[in-house]
Write a protein that holds these residues in place. Structure first.
Motif, PDB file in Angstrom:
ATOM      1  N   ALA A   1      -0.821  -6.044  -7.169  1.00 49.06           N
ATOM      2  CA  ALA A   1      -1.972  -5.234  -6.769  1.00 49.06           C
ATOM      3  C   ALA A   1      -2.089  -5.158  -5.263  1.00 49.06           C
ATOM      4  CB  ALA A   1      -3.256  -5.821  -7.364  1.00 49.06           C
ATOM      5  N   GLU A   2      -1.805  -6.285  -4.598  1.00 47.25           N
ATOM      6  CA  GLU A   2      -1.942  -6.308  -3.145  1.00 47.25           C
ATOM      7  C   GLU A   2      -0.842  -5.505  -2.464  1.00 47.25           C
ATOM      8  OE1 GLU A   2      -2.230 -10.296  -1.780  1.00 47.25           O
ATOM      9  OE2 GLU A   2      -4.237 -10.610  -2.593  1.00 47.25           O
ATOM     10  N   TYR A   3       0.321  -5.458  -3.098  1.00 49.56           N
ATOM     11  CA  TYR A   3       1.444  -4.777  -2.450  1.00 49.56           C
ATOM     12  C   TYR A   3       1.835  -3.480  -3.165  1.00 49.56           C
ATOM     13  CZ  TYR A   3       1.922  -9.138   0.094  1.00 49.56           C
ATOM     14  OH  TYR A   3       1.673 -10.221   0.881  1.00 49.56           O
TER      15      TYR A   3
ATOM     16  N   GLY B   1     -20.258   0.178 -10.420  1.00 50.36           N
ATOM     17  CA  GLY B   1     -19.837   1.238  -9.516  1.00 50.36           C
ATOM     18  C   GLY B   1     -19.666   0.802  -8.082  1.00 50.36           C
ATOM     19  N   VAL B   2     -20.124  -0.403  -7.726  1.00 49.51           N
ATOM     20  CA  VAL B   2     -19.991  -0.907  -6.362  1.00 49.51           C
ATOM     21  C   VAL B   2     -18.644  -1.617  -6.235  1.00 49.51           C
ATOM     22  CG1 VAL B   2     -20.930  -2.463  -4.623  1.00 49.51           C
ATOM     23  CG2 VAL B   2     -22.476  -1.164  -6.100  1.00 49.51           C
ATOM     24  N   LEU B   3     -17.856  -1.214  -5.262  1.00 49.32           N
ATOM     25  CA  LEU B   3     -16.528  -1.781  -5.084  1.00 49.32           C
ATOM     26  C   LEU B   3     -16.623  -3.239  -4.662  1.00 49.32           C
ATOM     27  CD1 LEU B   3     -14.917   1.265  -3.261  1.00 49.32           C
ATOM     28  CD2 LEU B   3     -14.398   0.506  -5.592  1.00 49.32           C
ATOM     29  N   THR B   4     -15.921  -4.108  -5.390  1.00 51.44           N
ATOM     30  CA  THR B   4     -15.908  -5.536  -5.049  1.00 51.44           C
ATOM     31  C   THR B   4     -14.569  -5.976  -4.476  1.00 51.44           C
ATOM     32  OG1 THR B   4     -15.272  -6.063  -7.340  1.00 51.44           O
ATOM     33  CG2 THR B   4     -17.628  -6.070  -6.807  1.00 51.44           C
ATOM     34  N   TRP B   5     -13.537  -5.166  -4.719  1.00 55.48           N
ATOM     35  CA  TRP B   5     -12.218  -5.489  -4.166  1.00 55.48           C
ATOM     36  C   TRP B   5     -11.391  -4.220  -4.160  1.00 55.48           C
ATOM     37  CZ3 TRP B   5      -7.094  -5.325  -5.885  1.00 55.48           C
ATOM     38  CH2 TRP B   5      -6.170  -6.024  -5.095  1.00 55.48           C
ATOM     39  N   VAL B   6     -10.615  -4.021  -3.109  1.00 55.21           N
ATOM     40  CA  VAL B   6      -9.730  -2.869  -2.979  1.00 55.21           C
ATOM     41  C   VAL B   6      -8.408  -3.359  -2.404  1.00 55.21           C
ATOM     42  CG1 VAL B   6      -9.406  -0.565  -2.007  1.00 55.21           C
ATOM     43  CG2 VAL B   6     -11.709  -1.359  -2.550  1.00 55.21           C
ATOM     44  N   SER B   7      -7.302  -2.903  -2.964  1.00 55.37           N
ATOM     45  CA  SER B   7      -5.999  -3.369  -2.508  1.00 55.37           C
ATOM     46  C   SER B   7      -5.675  -2.815  -1.118  1.00 55.37           C
ATOM     47  CB  SER B   7      -4.905  -2.933  -3.498  1.00 55.37           C
ATOM     48  OG  SER B   7      -4.804  -1.523  -3.541  1.00 55.37           O
TER      49      SER B   7
ATOM     50  N   GLY C   1      -6.453   5.973   4.183  1.00 57.81           N
ATOM     51  CA  GLY C   1      -6.739   5.716   5.595  1.00 57.81           C
ATOM     52  C   GLY C   1      -7.817   4.678   5.832  1.00 57.81           C
ATOM     53  N   TRP C   2      -8.471   4.184   4.779  1.00 51.24           N
ATOM     54  CA  TRP C   2      -9.547   3.205   4.938  1.00 51.24           C
ATOM     55  C   TRP C   2      -8.986   1.785   4.877  1.00 51.24           C
ATOM     56  CZ3 TRP C   2     -14.087   5.279   6.234  1.00 51.24           C
ATOM     57  CH2 TRP C   2     -14.386   6.579   5.830  1.00 51.24           C
ATOM     58  N   ARG C   3      -9.618   0.889   5.626  1.00 55.22           N
ATOM     59  CA  ARG C   3      -9.339  -0.532   5.470  1.00 55.22           C
ATOM     60  C   ARG C   3     -10.218  -1.054   4.329  1.00 55.22           C
ATOM     61  NH1 ARG C   3      -7.091  -3.386   9.653  1.00 55.22           N
ATOM     62  NH2 ARG C   3      -8.445  -5.162   9.195  1.00 55.22           N
ATOM     63  N   PRO C   4      -9.713  -1.979   3.507  1.00 57.02           N
ATOM     64  CA  PRO C   4     -10.502  -2.467   2.373  1.00 57.02           C
ATOM     65  C   PRO C   4     -11.917  -2.926   2.741  1.00 57.02           C
ATOM     66  CG  PRO C   4      -8.245  -3.219   2.154  1.00 57.02           C
ATOM     67  CD  PRO C   4      -8.338  -2.544   3.500  1.00 57.02           C
ATOM     68  N   PRO C   5     -12.118  -3.672   3.855  1.00 55.39           N
ATOM     69  CA  PRO C   5     -13.494  -4.097   4.171  1.00 55.39           C
ATOM     70  C   PRO C   5     -14.458  -2.932   4.381  1.00 55.39           C
ATOM     71  CG  PRO C   5     -11.902  -5.367   5.440  1.00 55.39           C
ATOM     72  CD  PRO C   5     -11.143  -4.253   4.801  1.00 55.39           C
ATOM     73  N   ALA C   6     -13.918  -1.769   4.776  1.00 59.40           N
ATOM     74  CA  ALA C   6     -14.796  -0.618   4.994  1.00 59.40           C
ATOM     75  C   ALA C   6     -15.265  -0.007   3.677  1.00 59.40           C
ATOM     76  CB  ALA C   6     -14.064   0.440   5.814  1.00 59.40           C
TER      77      ALA C   6
END
Length: 409
Positions: free
Chosen positions: A142-144, A155-161, A169-174
């Motif tokens: 998932a990470e790679y 519906g609220v994102l808790t983790w994004v690869s 173009g987004w960084r996961p923390p954003a």
């Protein structure tokens, strides 16, 4: 301690042999150290017991050395107190050089005996280990992964690869902590909500939507998502992945535009065909050896051939015209397809159809098109006949006249 067993040896044998798992009965009368009094076939195979060993040797002689103290103390406690004991996922060392097994041990008191049942759970144990390894692999994948992998709660994102950065173009923390709808095109929001309702009902969902790129543009993603459950079996969140399908969407859009263009060209061709007063047909062929097939025609052609359009389309040229006429026409059409130059001929005498017995005179025009030709003809038989009659008449009047004089007597 309980009184002696009310069961005969035969009944005890039946009890043991009815058990599919390995089961032995052990003597705990105090005079023997866990002597095996009864054992079914599964137990004999597991403990390497011969039938002659039953009633003669102690279980401790067949239990792997690391488990001797555990089995002795547990059986003694159950025999003395009568409280059943279950030992799960006990590693059972096998013979030297062989892989170990894992078993669940169930120890019960049965009057003057202790019943020990052994269930082989090696497959389940290894599956659990494999699952743990698999989960770690999935985390790494998932990470790679080149796809976007995400988890959400209501519906609220808790983790994004991390792969989201190369796709959107987004960084996961954003993105973490924000509702996923903030990144979906408004016109695709209903599609996403319908998928969410399907997931919450326990079914996987697939949908396609436009997600906003950090540069403000939109990227088409194909989303596959399913529910995550807590220990009580309730939906605790969602997990899914998204694949960039922008190229496919662009190709499909181009194909739709091409189809619209083709439909427009076809409608134009139909209008041109129907506007012609002369019979006109469109024929195509697969290769240099194949016959020509009717794929379109105008109203004048159906009237002249006295064949409805639905019965004409799809038929071969040779089905409708005599062989001599069709071979001549095929030769003209192949020449037009080869050169791309129109072909026009006047005053050709042909039989109009297989069922007709009288030749007619035609003016014919053939033009090339993609994988075929348009074939236009005009029946000029009456015109030629009239012209010939007029020419014959004029010739008659131009010929010398003989005068006969009558003499009176």
């Amino acid at each position: 301690m309980s009184t002696a067993s009310p069961f005969t040896d035969e009944i005890l044998d039946e009890i043991v042999n009815a058990e599919l798992a390995a089961q032995v009965l052990l003597d705990i009368s105090g005079t023997h150290d866990l002597r095996v009094t009864h054992a079914n076939q599964a137990a004999r195979s597991m403990l390497y017991l011969r039938q002659a060993d039953v009633g003669r040797i102690s279980l401790l002689q067949r239990v792997p050395e690391p488990l001797v103290d555990l089995v002795r103390s547990t059986c003694a406690a159950v025999g003395a107190e009568g409280v059943p004991v279950n030992l799960d996922d006990v590693e059972w060392p096998d013979r030297p050089g062989e892989n170990p097994s894992w078993v669940n041990l169930s120890i019960r008191r049965l009057y003057g005996h202790v019943s020990l049942t052994c269930v082989d759970v090696t497959a389940a144990h290894r599956a659990s280990e494999d699952l743990h390894v698999s989960q770690e692999h999935y985390r790494m994948l998932a990470e790679y992964s080149s796809d976007v992998v995400f988890a959400s709660d209501q519906g609220v994102l808790t983790w994004v690869s991390p792969s989201v950065r190369s796709i959107l173009g987004w960084r996961p923390p954003a993105m973490v902590g924000k509702h996923i709808s903030e990144f979906v095109h408004p016109n695709d929001a209903n599609r996403m909500r319908s998928a969410g309702q399907l997931i919450d009902s326990g079914q996987p969902a697939r949908y396609e939507a436009r997600f906003v790129h950090r540069n403000g543009k939109h990227v088409w993603l194909a989303i596959t998502a399913r529910a995550q459950y807590d220990e009580s079996g309730h939906v605790a969140g969602r997990i899914g992945s998204g694949r960039d399908i922008s190229s496919r969407i662009a190709i499909e859009g181009a194909l739709r535009a091409s189809e619209r263009s083709l439909r427009s060209e076809h409608e134009m061709l139909r209008a041109i065909l129907d506007s012609s007063l002369d019979p006109q047909v469109v024929l195509t062929t697969q290769d240099a050896e194949s016959d020509f097939t009717f794929v379109d025609c105008n109203t004048a052609a159906t009237s002249y051939l006295r064949t409805p359009r639905r019965q004409l389309l799809g038929r071969n040229l040779s089905d409708l015209f005599p062989s001599a006429a069709s071979e001549l026409a095929v030769g003209w059409m192949r020449r037009v397809m080869a050169t791309g130059e129109p072909f026009i001929v006047h005053g050709v005498q042909l039989f109009p159809a297989v069922s007709e017995g009288q030749q007619r005179v035609y003016d014919i025009s053939i033009t090339a098109m993609s994988r075929g030709v348009t074939f236009t003809w005009r029946d000029v038989t009456d015109t030629v006949t009239a012209a010939n009659a007029l020419a014959d008449s004029e010739e008659l009047f131009r010929s010398p006249c003989r005068t006969v004089r009558l003499r009176c007597v």
